[in-house]
Design a protein around this motif. Structure first.
Motif, PDB file in Angstrom:
ATOM      1  N   ASP D   8     -57.418  84.280-100.382  1.00 40.43           N
ATOM      2  CA  ASP D   8     -57.361  85.152 -99.230  1.00 40.43           C
ATOM      3  C   ASP D   8     -57.798  84.451 -97.950  1.00 40.43           C
ATOM      4  O   ASP D   8     -57.150  84.572 -96.915  1.00 40.43           O
ATOM      5  N   LEU D   9     -58.867  83.758 -98.062  1.00 38.40           N
ATOM      6  CA  LEU D   9     -59.335  83.059 -96.870  1.00 38.40           C
ATOM      7  C   LEU D   9     -58.269  82.123 -96.339  1.00 38.40           C
ATOM      8  O   LEU D   9     -58.069  81.979 -95.140  1.00 38.40           O
ATOM      9  N   SER D  10     -57.553  81.499 -97.264  1.00 39.27           N
ATOM     10  CA  SER D  10     -56.621  80.465 -96.850  1.00 39.27           C
ATOM     11  C   SER D  10     -55.195  80.983 -96.668  1.00 39.27           C
ATOM     12  O   SER D  10     -54.295  80.220 -96.392  1.00 39.27           O
ATOM     13  N   LEU D  11     -54.974  82.291 -96.836  1.00 46.98           N
ATOM     14  CA  LEU D  11     -53.619  82.808 -96.731  1.00 46.98           C
ATOM     15  C   LEU D  11     -52.972  82.483 -95.381  1.00 46.98           C
ATOM     16  O   LEU D  11     -51.837  81.984 -95.349  1.00 46.98           O
ATOM     17  N   PRO D  12     -53.664  82.705 -94.268  1.00 48.29           N
ATOM     18  CA  PRO D  12     -53.039  82.339 -92.983  1.00 48.29           C
ATOM     19  C   PRO D  12     -52.681  80.857 -92.942  1.00 48.29           C
ATOM     20  O   PRO D  12     -51.595  80.482 -92.480  1.00 48.29           O
ATOM     21  N   GLN D  13     -53.570  80.032 -93.471  1.00 44.40           N
ATOM     22  CA  GLN D  13     -53.305  78.600 -93.481  1.00 44.40           C
ATOM     23  C   GLN D  13     -52.106  78.284 -94.374  1.00 44.40           C
ATOM     24  O   GLN D  13     -51.221  77.493 -94.003  1.00 44.40           O
ATOM     25  N   ALA D  14     -52.064  78.902 -95.545  1.00 40.98           N
ATOM     26  CA  ALA D  14     -50.947  78.672 -96.466  1.00 40.98           C
ATOM     27  C   ALA D  14     -49.624  79.034 -95.797  1.00 40.98           C
ATOM     28  O   ALA D  14     -48.637  78.288 -95.880  1.00 40.98           O
ATOM     29  N   LEU D  15     -49.587  80.157 -95.113  1.00 41.44           N
ATOM     30  CA  LEU D  15     -48.356  80.576 -94.443  1.00 41.44           C
ATOM     31  C   LEU D  15     -47.943  79.561 -93.387  1.00 41.44           C
ATOM     32  O   LEU D  15     -46.771  79.208 -93.271  1.00 41.44           O
ATOM     33  N   ARG D  16     -48.918  79.104 -92.624  1.00 32.65           N
ATOM     34  CA  ARG D  16     -48.596  78.110 -91.591  1.00 32.65           C
ATOM     35  C   ARG D  16     -48.059  76.819 -92.210  1.00 32.65           C
ATOM     36  O   ARG D  16     -47.068  76.258 -91.751  1.00 32.65           O
ATOM     37  N   ASP D  17     -48.713  76.356 -93.290  1.00 34.67           N
ATOM     38  CA  ASP D  17     -48.254  75.134 -93.979  1.00 34.67           C
ATOM     39  C   ASP D  17     -46.815  75.277 -94.476  1.00 34.67           C
ATOM     40  O   ASP D  17     -45.965  74.422 -94.259  1.00 34.67           O
ATOM     41  N   ILE D  18     -46.618  76.367 -95.144  1.00 38.85           N
ATOM     42  CA  ILE D  18     -45.314  76.611 -95.764  1.00 38.85           C
ATOM     43  C   ILE D  18     -44.220  76.720 -94.702  1.00 38.85           C
ATOM     44  O   ILE D  18     -43.121  76.210 -94.868  1.00 38.85           O
ATOM     45  N   HIS D  19     -44.546  77.407 -93.622  1.00 35.95           N
ATOM     46  CA  HIS D  19     -43.582  77.544 -92.538  1.00 35.95           C
ATOM     47  C   HIS D  19     -43.268  76.180 -91.928  1.00 35.95           C
ATOM     48  O   HIS D  19     -42.113  75.847 -91.660  1.00 35.95           O
ATOM     49  N   ARG D  20     -44.299  75.365 -91.746  1.00 38.95           N
ATOM     50  CA  ARG D  20     -44.086  74.043 -91.132  1.00 38.95           C
ATOM     51  C   ARG D  20     -43.211  73.180 -92.044  1.00 38.95           C
ATOM     52  O   ARG D  20     -42.273  72.523 -91.599  1.00 38.95           O
ATOM     53  N   LEU D  21     -43.559  73.192 -93.342  1.00 39.05           N
ATOM     54  CA  LEU D  21     -42.749  72.447 -94.315  1.00 39.05           C
ATOM     55  C   LEU D  21     -41.285  72.852 -94.224  1.00 39.05           C
ATOM     56  O   LEU D  21     -40.379  72.020 -94.247  1.00 39.05           O
ATOM     57  N   ALA D  22     -41.055  74.146 -94.124  1.00 37.04           N
ATOM     58  CA  ALA D  22     -39.674  74.654 -94.113  1.00 37.04           C
ATOM     59  C   ALA D  22     -38.928  74.173 -92.875  1.00 37.04           C
ATOM     60  O   ALA D  22     -37.780  73.705 -92.975  1.00 37.04           O
ATOM     61  N   VAL D  23     -39.547  74.284 -91.720  1.00 39.00           N
ATOM     62  CA  VAL D  23     -38.811  73.943 -90.498  1.00 39.00           C
ATOM     63  C   VAL D  23     -38.695  72.427 -90.320  1.00 39.00           C
ATOM     64  O   VAL D  23     -37.863  71.961 -89.536  1.00 39.00           O
ATOM     65  N   GLU D  24     -39.506  71.669 -91.048  1.00 40.23           N
ATOM     66  CA  GLU D  24     -39.377  70.210 -90.974  1.00 40.23           C
ATOM     67  C   GLU D  24     -38.176  69.692 -91.765  1.00 40.23           C
ATOM     68  O   GLU D  24     -37.699  68.592 -91.516  1.00 40.23           O
ATOM     69  N   GLN D  25     -37.747  70.482 -92.725  1.00 39.03           N
ATOM     70  CA  GLN D  25     -36.576  70.081 -93.506  1.00 39.03           C
ATOM     71  C   GLN D  25     -35.306  70.241 -92.678  1.00 39.03           C
ATOM     72  O   GLN D  25     -35.237  71.111 -91.820  1.00 39.03           O
ATOM     73  N   PRO D  26     -34.286  69.397 -92.939  1.00 39.66           N
ATOM     74  CA  PRO D  26     -32.994  69.639 -92.284  1.00 39.66           C
ATOM     75  C   PRO D  26     -32.468  71.021 -92.697  1.00 39.66           C
ATOM     76  O   PRO D  26     -32.730  71.482 -93.810  1.00 39.66           O
ATOM     77  N   ILE D  27     -31.752  71.647 -91.795  1.00 38.20           N
ATOM     78  CA  ILE D  27     -31.211  72.979 -92.098  1.00 38.20           C
ATOM     79  C   ILE D  27     -30.081  72.863 -93.109  1.00 38.20           C
ATOM     80  O   ILE D  27     -29.113  72.136 -92.895  1.00 38.20           O
ATOM     81  N   GLU D  28     -30.214  73.568 -94.223  1.00 37.32           N
ATOM     82  CA  GLU D  28     -29.121  73.652 -95.184  1.00 37.32           C
ATOM     83  C   GLU D  28     -28.521  75.044 -95.155  1.00 37.32           C
ATOM     84  O   GLU D  28     -29.199  76.004 -94.836  1.00 37.32           O
ATOM     85  N   GLY D  29     -27.255  75.126 -95.548  1.00 34.21           N
ATOM     86  CA  GLY D  29     -26.616  76.429 -95.613  1.00 34.21           C
ATOM     87  C   GLY D  29     -25.920  76.776 -94.315  1.00 34.21           C
ATOM     88  O   GLY D  29     -25.870  75.972 -93.379  1.00 34.21           O
ATOM     89  N   LYS D  30     -25.427  77.990 -94.283  1.00 34.12           N
ATOM     90  CA  LYS D  30     -24.525  78.379 -93.216  1.00 34.12           C
ATOM     91  C   LYS D  30     -24.805  79.826 -92.815  1.00 34.12           C
ATOM     92  O   LYS D  30     -24.904  80.709 -93.651  1.00 34.12           O
ATOM     93  N   VAL D  31     -24.926  80.039 -91.501  1.00 30.22           N
ATOM     94  CA  VAL D  31     -25.140  81.397 -91.005  1.00 30.22           C
ATOM     95  C   VAL D  31     -23.945  82.268 -91.398  1.00 30.22           C
ATOM     96  O   VAL D  31     -22.797  81.825 -91.328  1.00 30.22           O
TER      97      VAL D  31
END
Lengths: 312, 312, 312, 312
Positions: D8-31
């Motif tokens: 719980d304490l780290s949930l905000p941090q986990a979300l930030r990490d996960i979000h950063r990891l995601a946006v650092e990846q090249p975009i896959e897929g198609k709108v």
């Protein structure tokens, strides 16, 4: 069909013309390779024969070379089964066009193991089952029947093709076991498939094929041997099923473009019945995506068009 | 087909015999009730007509009473579209038998909105789309066409049937919208269905139907009006599709048993083309489970058998 | 899942109550008769066991009588294959619910020989193929695995059931040959089926079944033997597939009503995993139309409801 | 699920990490571009929110930007219909996984107009029919319901998306007319589709979505408003169907990899229920071939893995 009056004289010439036109075109399509033994067929071979009810056989090209008749064997199998089983056969196999690729297992499942017609693989395996159950040696009986109709002792099985069919027969085994699971197969699956692969592996020439099926153009009576192979009614019936279901998933298109009952095989052969006149057999190994010989189709289409042969 | 020599004199008698035999049998089958307006058809009505190329129409029974032509209208629609669109039509509808019930949506989905042939509902709706897109008033054009072929100004729509079709047309709407979703429909769905329901609701008698389709037995030329309705090739093509797909899921069996290109409708009508000779039209409302008139089938089967009419 | 606090004391009582309720009801459903050897099962037998992670097994009724585990064997086969093949397994079998009856051949055809998941027959046959290809004696390996998990040397095959399965295995042979035709089967079909029929014919009691699967409720570690049977991730994965696909065409309804990963067999057994707590096994031979034990369903539904066991 | 203690304490941090990891990846897929209005979504947007039962909402990235909820609206529609219709609803729509693409018309035909579950298009259209039949203004009722659950008056329809849905709705019209033809639709098709397109066109943010569905993680009671939205049993049921059918044809794989009840939409949103803990909502427009957001999948998979959230 008013072609005889003026066309007969020129039939040999028409065949030669049509054959020449066909071989002058670049080869389209692809020799069957679903079993290795068929893939070795010579793509350049091309022949055509027209046997008429008076006993003449006109030919052009490689019309006397034997080739693998493959699915054309389904016609002989069906006629032999009709002879032995009578109308009881039609309780175990249908007579409707399938609207599905020739070896589809889907329809067989939906329709509880009753194949749609005797010219899809499942239907021909069902017919093979009735032959195995009826004859002490169904393979010998089949071969004798074909030889008698063709007036030739030389029609025989190609052992290499037979071995290759047997090794690559998993899909046909699936069809057979599925029918067995619905209770629509009497004999052992192994024996039924052995017969089925045997008849597919028979080799005949255009000349032999055209001669052998003359009874279908003549109300069931073979005009050369005089044998009453089927009743007039059964000859009509075979032609009817050929008409709706003989050319795989291109049957409608063939009826549309040519208008003759016909059967093709992946060995590159096509036979077409001209009721009241005779039988055409054409051969060229390369196939289109439906499994029909491209040059075979061209030659028969052109011949039917020139001579006005459509039954419609 | 050697029947004319000796059969012509007796054709009127043959029709009377066959009609009497049919009406003496107990009525089998069930009048169509999928739309209320059809359910009121009189089950006891029964007629047959044979129009020959010389312009004669022989009849027996209720051959001059108009009835709902229903799916037989698909033949007129197809011919009208072929006249206008030429071979482009065949890019949007197939010519293969369907192997599925006449209104199945499954095949349409598998085949990406291209109907298998013009005689299943989806195919006829597609044909209707081409007519709506081509004519300023496709319904008027259809009616004029039919009247001209039948040589009768009396052919008309039954408004009650039309209203009933429209109210119970959800399945046809589903087919149309599915084709629309695949981009295979040009006009608005509502307009296309309005045309389709309109043509299904036209009423004609056996006599009018047999007369109107004579061009299909005569290489495309109407022998009475002299109008070249289609090319010989297109007449053969229509007969070919009728032959594989005209009798719903019983087309194979009809080819097997009768051997004539034919089309039936749930109003109880059946038309059968006898190439080179004429057209038969039979009518009796009760249907078998395939949607074909039971007495209509009996009468045509018997007539074809007596006169040896099979094209095979 | 807060049930342990107050429910543990009463678990034996709850099982007795639920069992009594079940056997007081009239028997609904029908003992499986698709193979003769199963049809002799005693319809009146009924048992339930709940093995908890602390090593206790609570039971009521016929919980120690062995019965034919049939499709429950698919869970053991899958886990054994996952141990040996790792993620490579999932290239040859899917993990999606099938939306089709458990032995449908249609989907297998559409999806080119890749079974939808390891709990439909085709999928379990595919898994059997990997075991046959991997072990020198896959049958012995299977039996050892099951005995070790159940902590019982008595789990064994019923030879009569095995012979009966083999004699009536045509549909499974069809599935196997179809996969073979798509190149998705390595070993010989006969050997693969021999393994498959063998594992279906194993007999176990509710007590043995519940004990044997405890690792699935415990992140992959068997709490009694201490064996790490799978990784936590793989235990979750098995539970996930059980959850969407374990109860034949009633999987959605079972998730809806009970909310536990579960697998049933036509011998009348059902196992349900309670993650973090234990495993329930119930047995009663009469089946509903989906092939699931009617009393088995009632008992597990009632127990899950009383103890609040749903994972949702 | 023991994550709360240390996570719980780290949930905000986990979300930030996960979000950063995601946006650092090249975009896959198609709108999604099946309707033009969706194709304009900004592929670079990416957000995630985790609403917990104590009323907190932790977020990272674009979690407060509204986007088109599309199929996620099916959850709200279903819950609203369950409130009004009770168990009668399940006579008109099933609860089994479909094993077919989300908008397949084939299954609907086979199963006589009863959609397999409420999360395929046909099922959601059926649910829309019940809402239209029940409410004087079903669209207003839907919007009020969503706003109340989300605690936000700002949730609203995007008129451009709505117009676009309506213009490109032929396939959904086909599904609706097919159900109508089977008698499984009460209201007029036009009205039903109007409602269905309306609810698909609602826009919400990750924060609003996560908040609005908290009742599904809390036995049916909304922890913020205190409203008893469903019974505990119905909350379990919704989660069960989400679990087998919420992620289109990737539902099995999502259960396998993540193990949470979830629903996705082609707007790029995914919601996942964590029973007893809270609700995750993720958003990123580019989709994989199954129609699920690629970054949405990554973020939720990673979060579930880090926090050990699987229900299995």
């Amino acid at each position: 069909m008013q072609f005889l009056a003026d066309a007969d004289l020129s039939l040999p010439q028409a065949l030669r013309d049509i054959h020449r036109l066909a071989v002058e075109q670049p080869i389209e399509g692809k020799v069957a390779d679903y079993i290795p033994a068929l893939a070795t067929a010579d793509a350049i071979r091309c022949g055509i024969a027209f046997a008429t009810l008076d006993g003449e056989v006109h030919t052009a090209g490689d019309a006397e070379l034997p080739f693998s008749i493959q699915s054309i064997s389904k016609v002989f199998g069906l006629v032999l089964a009709m002879q032995r089983m009578g109308d009881g056969l039609w309780r175990r196999v249908g007579m409707e066009p399938s609207g599905q690729p020739f070896n589809s297992i889907v329809q067989l499942e939906w329709e509880h193991g009753i194949p749609r017609n005797p010219f899809i693989n499942a239907g021909a395996i069902l017919v093979a089952d009735t032959l195995v159950a009826h004859f002490s040696s169904s393979r010998q009986a089949f071969l004798s029947f074909v030889r008698r109709l063709a007036g030739s002792e030389y029609c025989d099985v190609n052992d290499e093709v037979l071995a290759s069919e047997t090794r690559h027969g998993s899909r046909n085994a699936a069809l057979a076991y599925l029918m067995k699971s619905f209770g629509n197969l009497e004999a052992e699956v192994d024996e039924v498939l052995a017969h089925y692969f045997f008849q597919c592996s028979v080799e005949m020439s255009c000349k032999e094929l055209a001669t052998s099926l003359l009874f279908l153009a003549n109300q069931g009576m073979h005009p050369i041997t005089g044998e009453k192979v089927t009743s007039p009614r059964d000859a009509h019936r075979v032609n009817a099923i050929l008409s709706t279901s003989g050319m795989y998933d291109q049957s409608g298109q063939f009826a549309f473009a040519v208008g003759l009952p016909a059967k093709s095989g992946v060995g590159g052969g096509i036979v077409a019945i001209v009721p009241g006149h005779g039988v055409i057999a054409a051969w060229s190994p390369p196939l289109n995506r439906h499994g029909n010989s491209t040059r075979g189709l061209s030659m028969i289409t052109e011949l039917a068009s020139r001579l006005g042969l459509s039954i419609f």
